[in-house]
Scaffold this motif. Sequence first.
Motif, PDB file in Angstrom:
ATOM      1  N   THR A 129      -9.206   0.108   1.074  1.00  0.00           N
ATOM      2  CA  THR A 129      -9.709   0.716  -0.157  1.00  0.00           C
ATOM      3  C   THR A 129      -8.695   1.631  -0.831  1.00  0.00           C
ATOM      4  O   THR A 129      -8.945   2.129  -1.929  1.00  0.00           O
ATOM      5  N   ASP A 130      -7.565   1.860  -0.190  1.00  0.00           N
ATOM      6  CA  ASP A 130      -6.535   2.709  -0.799  1.00  0.00           C
ATOM      7  C   ASP A 130      -5.914   2.022  -2.005  1.00  0.00           C
ATOM      8  O   ASP A 130      -5.783   0.791  -2.030  1.00  0.00           O
TER       9      ASP A 130
ATOM     10  N   GLY B  30       1.461   6.124   3.904  1.00  0.00           N
ATOM     11  CA  GLY B  30       0.164   6.701   4.235  1.00  0.00           C
ATOM     12  C   GLY B  30      -0.016   6.795   5.732  1.00  0.00           C
ATOM     13  O   GLY B  30       0.473   5.927   6.471  1.00  0.00           O
TER      14      GLY B  30
ATOM     15  N   GLN C  62       4.253   4.396   7.297  1.00  0.00           N
ATOM     16  CA  GLN C  62       2.936   3.779   7.209  1.00  0.00           C
ATOM     17  C   GLN C  62       2.236   3.771   8.569  1.00  0.00           C
ATOM     18  O   GLN C  62       2.846   3.425   9.584  1.00  0.00           O
TER      19      GLN C  62
ATOM     20  N   LEU D 280      -3.852   4.216   6.426  1.00  0.00           N
ATOM     21  CA  LEU D 280      -4.088   3.279   5.339  1.00  0.00           C
ATOM     22  C   LEU D 280      -5.317   2.411   5.610  1.00  0.00           C
ATOM     23  O   LEU D 280      -5.543   1.964   6.738  1.00  0.00           O
ATOM     24  N   THR D 281      -6.096   2.179   4.556  1.00  0.00           N
ATOM     25  CA  THR D 281      -7.218   1.251   4.634  1.00  0.00           C
ATOM     26  C   THR D 281      -7.182   0.359   3.400  1.00  0.00           C
ATOM     27  O   THR D 281      -6.453   0.618   2.434  1.00  0.00           O
TER      28      THR D 281
ATOM     29  N   TYR E  51       0.808  -1.217   0.000  1.00  0.00           N
ATOM     30  CA  TYR E  51       0.000   0.000   0.000  1.00  0.00           C
ATOM     31  C   TYR E  51       0.844   1.271   0.000  1.00  0.00           C
ATOM     32  O   TYR E  51       0.295   2.377  -0.107  1.00  0.00           O
TER      33      TYR E  51
END
Length: 287
Positions: A118-119, A112, A257, A115-116, A109
């Motif tokens: 859906t990213d 971020g 992160q 972070l989730t 990912y």
Amino acid sequence: MHVVMTGATGLIGSAVLPRLLERGDRVTALVRSEDAALAVERAGAAAVAIDFGDADAIAAAFAQADGVIHLAAAGDDAEGFDRRVAAAAVRALGGTGRPYVHTGGVWVYGAGDDLTETDPVDPPALTAWRTGIIEALEGADVALTVIHPGIVYGDGGTGIPQLLAQQPRTDDGRLTTLGSGEQHWTTIHVDDLARLYAVVVAAGEGFGPVLGVGGVNPTVAELSAAVAGDAGIATEDPSATEERLGAPFAAALLLDQQASGTKARTIGGWTPTRPTLVEELARGSRD
């Protein structure tokens, strides 16, 4: 439930296996060596020796399962190995509704501060190969969950956290951080992560991507300070970290992160309960 798993003697798998057995599951571990077979049999599981270069054999083993957990890794052919296992899972489990739990990694990912799942993915070069495999799985008719673990700890001092103690020290004894130390790491205790795998496969459905993180995101400076104790820490330029560890690995370690792991907490009542990585490192420095 009959669970077939790979990587039962690895860092995560050796914690997942007893969780499944304690719950009463019948577990078949696919192994590559006699030593691994003996280890899983002593734990109470069945061991099946397999050639992981043979996708047909993998698919045949997976077809016997009520659910599959893939945790094994191959250092010399990571992408090819994972691709064969994923393809075998699609062949064996596609259209059946039986769950397949694949292992990714939070690094895909990118950076971020919240972070989730859906990213959009933004992997460093080191783990970019994972994305194509995951996309292929997501496009198949499989009850898929891809667990993306954060930095795993709590296994007795191996894994990535061990790197912190191995960094050079200054002339006055201070421990050098990885880069500036300002970057945050997502973290997860191996026992908490094992419980997550267990509840996911038991649910009998696919949850898509799931960040396997405990919600505690310390900075590398905080982690290094816990290791260093009274000696203290010294930061370094990221270029020095890259020179020492190699640019691809360093780029991953220097990612900033943070993630809460909210989605994971919606699955089977899972919640992390183990001590934080800072607590574990601080305790280790005092022992």
